[in-house]
Design an enzyme around this catalytic site. Structure first.
Site, PDB file in Angstrom:
ATOM      1  N   CYS B  87       0.818  -1.267   0.028  1.00  0.00           N
ATOM      2  CA  CYS B  87       0.150   0.207  -0.164  1.00  0.00           C
ATOM      3  C   CYS B  87       0.885   1.021   0.027  1.00  0.00           C
ATOM      4  O   CYS B  87       1.472   1.520  -1.169  1.00  0.00           O
ATOM      5  CB  CYS B  87      -0.951  -0.048   1.181  1.00  0.00           C
ATOM      6  SG  CYS B  87      -2.493   0.981   0.949  1.00  0.00           S
ATOM      7  N   HIS B 195      -3.438  -5.732   1.344  1.00  0.00           N
ATOM      8  CA  HIS B 195      -2.742  -5.939   2.351  1.00  0.00           C
ATOM      9  C   HIS B 195      -2.742  -7.440   2.920  1.00  0.00           C
ATOM     10  O   HIS B 195      -3.655  -7.847   3.406  1.00  0.00           O
ATOM     11  CB  HIS B 195      -3.516  -5.135   3.731  1.00  0.00           C
ATOM     12  CG  HIS B 195      -3.398  -3.849   3.562  1.00  0.00           C
ATOM     13  ND1 HIS B 195      -2.437  -3.043   4.281  1.00  0.00           N
ATOM     14  CD2 HIS B 195      -3.991  -2.660   2.916  1.00  0.00           C
ATOM     15  CE1 HIS B 195      -2.632  -1.870   4.230  1.00  0.00           C
ATOM     16  NE2 HIS B 195      -3.285  -1.742   3.267  1.00  0.00           N
ATOM     17  N   GLU B 197      -0.883  -8.792   4.931  1.00  0.00           N
ATOM     18  CA  GLU B 197      -0.622  -9.037   6.445  1.00  0.00           C
ATOM     19  C   GLU B 197      -1.989  -8.846   7.184  1.00  0.00           C
ATOM     20  O   GLU B 197      -2.040  -9.242   8.264  1.00  0.00           O
ATOM     21  CB  GLU B 197       0.322  -8.006   7.058  1.00  0.00           C
ATOM     22  CG  GLU B 197      -0.178  -6.700   7.139  1.00  0.00           C
ATOM     23  CD  GLU B 197      -0.441  -5.615   5.825  1.00  0.00           C
ATOM     24  OE1 GLU B 197      -0.170  -6.137   4.632  1.00  0.00           O
ATOM     25  OE2 GLU B 197      -0.705  -4.617   6.035  1.00  0.00           O
TER      26      GLU B 197
END
Lengths: 80, 220
Positions: B87, B195, B197
């Site tokens: 990002c 994302h 994660e």
């Protein structure tokens, strides 16, 4: 010495924010607005005393930070 | 694998990235301050996290890309250390010149915050070897400026060299060629808007991001 930098998206790059402004103007009743593109103005106050030296330094600033030359173009005005 | 997360002023996904990396590596993952000039020694992976570094002032990631730690990051990348930019991290990578192109305002002008389907283009990188080529994974996006742009020559080159890592199944931001993530020529630097994660723990509603971190541990 003052420098004014204009940073605009390159002509070939789509500007949806400009488009949104265009529509908003039309919505307010302003006819005949064929295109809107928006950019940035960055004003710098410099201690340089030589116009050419100032322009060269500001050009360097544009190349290195103030403009992303992948998508933006810039122009510089130096005012004594 | 020894990993570190760079923290810029305004980064806000650094902890999520640290948590995902620590879960995968089983080792502490240090946070590295943007104002430092040196990285911890022996790093295998550097993560540039998401967030609003420098408030997105001037341009997203522009000032982060010029932070004092970045020459060390670029040098490490040039020496083959893997770099994952997510990002805002992807934005920093393009501004730093480690990846081509630029990320611009989403085409529909809205901040997009939802889970999206991504096609994993191939599994021939340390990031994607845990997926199958062509696999569709579901990963959250949360961004206002995720619209990947580059000129046709660059885009053709990325496609031709197999450097498109992920593609949106349903493009949420107008990115050219539906590109969600790209690699550097040696495929050791990955920039992606979604994302992973945030999809690496069962508590978060999915595990589609976990194979990326596990693959990195295995490869590096």
């Amino acid at each position: 010495m003052k420098a004014r930098v204009h940073v605009m998206l390159k002509r070939a790059v789509l500007d949806p924010q400009g488009k949104a402004i265009e529509h908003a103007l039309a919505g307010l009743g302003f006819d005949g607005v064929q295109q809107v593109r928006q950019g940035k103005v960055i004003d710098l106050e410099l201690t340089d005393t030589d116009t050419d030296a100032a322009k060269a330094r500001v050009t360097d600033m544009c190349e290195k930070l103030l403009a992303n030359t992948v998508i933006e173009s810039y122009d510089i005005e130096i005012e004594d | 694998m020894k990993a570190a997360v760079i923290v810029f002023p305004g980064s806000n996904c650094d902890r999520d990235m640290q948590v995902a990396l620590e879960a995968a590596t089983g080792k502490p993952v240090p946070m590295v301050w943007h104002g430092d000039t040196e990285l911890p020694s022996g790093l295998d992976l550097i993560a540039l996290p998401g967030g609003f570094s420098y408030g997105d002032y001037l341009r997203c990631g522009a000032m982060s890309a010029r932070a004092k730690i970045m020459p060390a990051v670029v040098e490490a990348a040039n020496k083959g250390v893997a770099v994952l930019g997510v990002c805002n991290g992807f934005q920093v990578l393009t501004e730093a010149g480690l990846l081509p192109g630029a990320l611009m305002r989403n085409a529909a002008l809205k901040f997009v915050c939802r889970n999206v389907d991504l096609k994993v283009e191939d599994n021939a990188s340390p990031f994607t070897s845990g997926y199958k080529a062509g696999q569709v994974i579901n990963i959250p996006v949360a961004h206002h400026d995720g619209n990947y742009v580059a000129d046709d020559t660059t885009l053709d080159q990325l496609e031709g060299d197999g450097l498109v890592a992920f593609r949106y199944v349903d493009n949420p931001n107008g990115s050219a060629r539906n590109i969600a993530g790209i690699y550097s020529p040696n495929k050791r630097v990955l920039g992606m808007m979604p994302h992973p994660e945030r999809m690496a723990d069962p508590m978060l509603g999915g595990l589609d991001g976990k194979p990326m971190f596990d693959a990195l541990v295995e490869a590096l």
